[in-house]
Design a protein around this motif. Structure first.
Motif, short mmCIF file in Angstrom:
data_model
loop_
_atom_site.label_atom_id
_atom_site.label_comp_id
_atom_site.label_asym_id
_atom_site.label_seq_id
_atom_site.Cartn_x
_atom_site.Cartn_y
_atom_site.Cartn_z
N GLU A 286 0.80 -1.23 0.00
CA GLU A 286 0.00 0.00 0.00
C GLU A 286 0.83 1.29 0.00
O GLU A 286 0.59 2.19 -0.81
N PRO A 287 1.83 1.46 0.89
CA PRO A 287 2.55 2.75 0.92
C PRO A 287 3.31 3.05 -0.38
O PRO A 287 3.67 4.20 -0.63
N LEU A 288 3.57 2.02 -1.18
CA LEU A 288 4.35 2.23 -2.40
C LEU A 288 3.50 2.21 -3.66
O LEU A 288 4.05 2.28 -4.76
N ARG A 289 2.19 2.12 -3.53
CA ARG A 289 1.36 2.10 -4.73
C ARG A 289 1.46 3.44 -5.45
O ARG A 289 1.33 4.50 -4.85
N GLY A 290 1.70 3.35 -6.74
CA GLY A 290 1.93 4.56 -7.53
C GLY A 290 3.39 4.91 -7.66
O GLY A 290 3.75 5.81 -8.43
N GLU A 291 4.27 4.22 -6.91
CA GLU A 291 5.71 4.47 -7.01
C GLU A 291 6.23 3.78 -8.27
O GLU A 291 6.08 2.57 -8.44
N ILE A 292 6.87 4.55 -9.16
CA ILE A 292 7.38 4.00 -10.42
C ILE A 292 8.89 3.81 -10.28
O ILE A 292 9.65 4.78 -10.22
N LEU A 293 9.32 2.57 -10.19
CA LEU A 293 10.76 2.28 -10.08
C LEU A 293 11.41 2.16 -11.46
O LEU A 293 12.50 2.68 -11.68
N TYR A 294 10.76 1.45 -12.36
CA TYR A 294 11.32 1.23 -13.69
C TYR A 294 10.65 2.15 -14.71
O TYR A 294 9.42 2.21 -14.79
N ARG A 295 11.48 2.86 -15.46
CA ARG A 295 10.97 3.73 -16.53
C ARG A 295 11.75 3.39 -17.80
O ARG A 295 12.95 3.63 -17.87
N PRO A 296 11.07 2.83 -18.79
CA PRO A 296 11.78 2.38 -20.00
C PRO A 296 12.32 3.55 -20.81
O PRO A 296 11.71 4.62 -20.87
N SER A 297 13.48 3.31 -21.41
CA SER A 297 14.04 4.30 -22.33
C SER A 297 13.37 4.14 -23.69
O SER A 297 12.55 3.23 -23.90
N ASP A 298 13.77 4.99 -24.62
CA ASP A 298 13.22 4.89 -25.98
C ASP A 298 14.21 4.23 -26.93
O ASP A 298 14.11 4.38 -28.15
N GLN A 299 15.17 3.48 -26.37
CA GLN A 299 16.23 2.89 -27.18
C GLN A 299 15.95 1.44 -27.53
O GLN A 299 15.53 0.64 -26.69
N GLY A 300 16.22 1.08 -28.78
CA GLY A 300 16.21 -0.30 -29.22
C GLY A 300 14.95 -1.07 -28.85
O GLY A 300 13.82 -0.58 -28.97
N GLU A 301 15.16 -2.34 -28.40
CA GLU A 301 14.04 -3.19 -28.02
C GLU A 301 13.19 -2.54 -26.93
O GLU A 301 11.96 -2.63 -26.94
N GLU A 302 13.85 -1.87 -26.00
CA GLU A 302 13.13 -1.24 -24.89
C GLU A 302 12.18 -0.17 -25.41
O GLU A 302 11.07 0.01 -24.87
N GLY A 303 12.60 0.55 -26.44
CA GLY A 303 11.74 1.57 -27.02
C GLY A 303 10.47 0.98 -27.61
O GLY A 303 9.41 1.63 -27.59
N ARG A 304 10.58 -0.26 -28.11
CA ARG A 304 9.39 -0.90 -28.68
C ARG A 304 8.44 -1.40 -27.59
O ARG A 304 7.27 -1.63 -27.87
N TRP A 305 8.96 -1.60 -26.38
CA TRP A 305 8.09 -2.00 -25.26
C TRP A 305 7.39 -0.80 -24.62
O TRP A 305 6.45 -0.95 -23.86
N ARG A 306 7.94 0.37 -24.88
CA ARG A 306 7.53 1.56 -24.12
C ARG A 306 6.04 1.86 -24.26
O ARG A 306 5.38 2.21 -23.28
#
Length: 447
Positions: free
Chosen positions: A408-428
């Motif tokens: 509960e105290p961490l709901r809304g906390e974003i730890l991972y933020r994808p970049s726009d590079q390569g394969e990761e950019g396609r997941w974004r």
């Protein structure tokens, strides 16, 4: 400071009797500068506006540590500074000197000042080799000014010396000499030691290029080549002949100390900076210098995840395969898959989103180290009292359920933020859609 029969405790390195040096000293010692204006290089320190240049001009001297690669003039500068103004110079061995030896030198320094008003300079080469006890004994004498301490080291003093000792000394960094500076030193040495042997064009430039900023190494190479040429009855040092000799000499960087870490740092930063040529060069330098190839590949493995990361998840597999090939076939054949991995990483798209996610994770763990698992996520095999149902994501459209699995105290906390590079950019785009459904709002991955 171990004493042998016949030792004169007052003798310094400047007046060693000839009887104790039956063999001629090496070329580097024979051509060592005897005047300040003969020193080549380190203009930022010894020039008219440099701090050591001002010391020489003013006749002043303070406790200091000279730090830099071998063969850059640290000892020469220390000698010339120390012996100006009639100071007494005492050399101590960083390895052999005991606490009692240091105390004896301090007592002699005090007596010398009281009787003759003559300052003492204690010079310690490779000062990083002093153990903690030796450094602690030095502290009060340097603090009181009982003697002036000059130390020279090729290791980083901030990592190897006691902070208390460093606070009582000034630290000056000597830089690798340029090829032009080393060529000047070699030309001066050649004038003093040619002994009838002629010098072909380009030889000194080649030796300066191969010396790696180390004048002592360049002079040793020159002396060795001169002796080989004379032994073969040659009358001239030719460039092609020198190239043949130098091609068989090993590269060297040392597996310990700053040069070792500088080279591996250069490799990793070249990969991170997407410069395949530089990355390949630094890998070659490490291997030619005798570095353990497994160490190189361990660093490559780490940085496949750290610097390429999810922009190209195959990078980690390529690095792992190269490590496997190294273990199976060894060098020199393994240079090929090693080079393939290094080049692949350098050319791959880059993302450090995993590293940044871990940094946010560490911050969250520090804030909330003991959060309980939400009921709907707990194991039900031993908790029949749990009534909140677990909803299976595969039963929902798109195999996605828009709920948060965070406590509960961490709901809304974003730890991972994808970049726009390569394969990761396609997941974004998929990540953004899921975040919007989960939290009811659009999440900017850059924020």
């Amino acid at each position: 400071m171990a004493k042998k029969r016949g030792d004169n405790p007052q003798r310094t390195w400047f007046d060693a009797p000839a009887a104790e040096t039956p063999a001629p000293p090496p070329l580097a010692a024979r051509v060592r500068p005897q005047r300040w204006d003969e020193i080549v290089g380190q203009a930022h320190l010894i020039g008219p506006n440099g701090p050591l240049g001002r010391w020489m001009a003013q006749g002043s001297l303070h406790s200091a540590v000279f730090f830099g690669p071998p063969g850059t003039g640290k000892t020469t500068v220390a000698m010339l500074l120390a012996r100006q103004g009639g100071r007494h110079v005492q050399m101590l061995s960083a390895v052999e000197a005991s606490a009692a030896d240091i105390k004896e030198v301090a007592a002699q320094a005090a007596a010398r000042w009281n009787l003759y008003q003559r300052q003492t300079v204690v010079f310690i080469d490779e000062i990083h080799r002093l153990n903690r006890a030796q450094q602690d004994v030095l502290l009060p004498y340097v603090e009181e000014g009982r003697f002036i301490l000059l130390g020279a080291t090729a290791e980083n003093p901030w990592a190897t010396l006691n902070p208390a000792l460093l606070s009582r000394c000034q630290v000056f960094e000597f830089r690798p000499l340029s090829e032009a500076e080393i060529a000047t030193i070699l030309a001066r040495a050649w004038e003093k030691s040619q002994e009838g042997l002629e010098l072909g064009p380009g030889v000194l430039g080649l030796l300066a290029q191969q010396a790696g900023g180390d004048a002592r190494r360049a002079l040793a190479l020159l002396e060795s080549l001169r002796e080989e040429a004379m032994a073969e009855g040659r009358v001239r040092l030719e460039l092609d002949w020198v190239r043949q000799r130098e091609a068989s000499r090993p590269h060297y960087h040392g597996r310990d100390g700053d040069r070792h870490f500088d080279l591996i740092s250069a490799l990793i930063k070249s990969i991170r900076g997407s410069d395949p040529d530089a990355a390949l060069y630094w890998m070659g330098r490490l291997l030619a210098g005798g570095e353990d190839p497994r160490y190189v590949m361990r660093r490559v493995l780490v940085h496949a995840a750290e610097d390429v990361g999810l922009a190209d998840p195959h990078a980690l597999l390529v690095a792992e395969a190269a490590y496997f090939a190294l273990e199976k076939v060894g060098l020199p054949e393994a240079r090929i898959p090693m080079a393939e991995a290094v080049l692949y990483l350098a050319l791959a798209p880059k993302s450090n989103s995993v590293v940044e996610a871990l940094a946010r994770l560490d911050a969250a763990l520090e804030r909330y180290p003991q959060l309980d698992v939400p009921n709907f996520l707990k194991d039900r095999h031993y908790r029949p009292d749990l009534t909140e149902p677990y909803r299976y994501p595969h039963d929902f459209p798109g195999h996605f359920l828009p709920v948060s699995y965070m406590p509960e105290p961490l709901r809304g906390e974003i730890l991972y933020r994808p970049s726009d590079q390569g394969e990761e950019g396609r997941w974004r785009a998929r990540w953004q859609r899921w975040m919007a459904e989960r939290y009811g709002e659009q999440i900017d991955p850059e924020s």
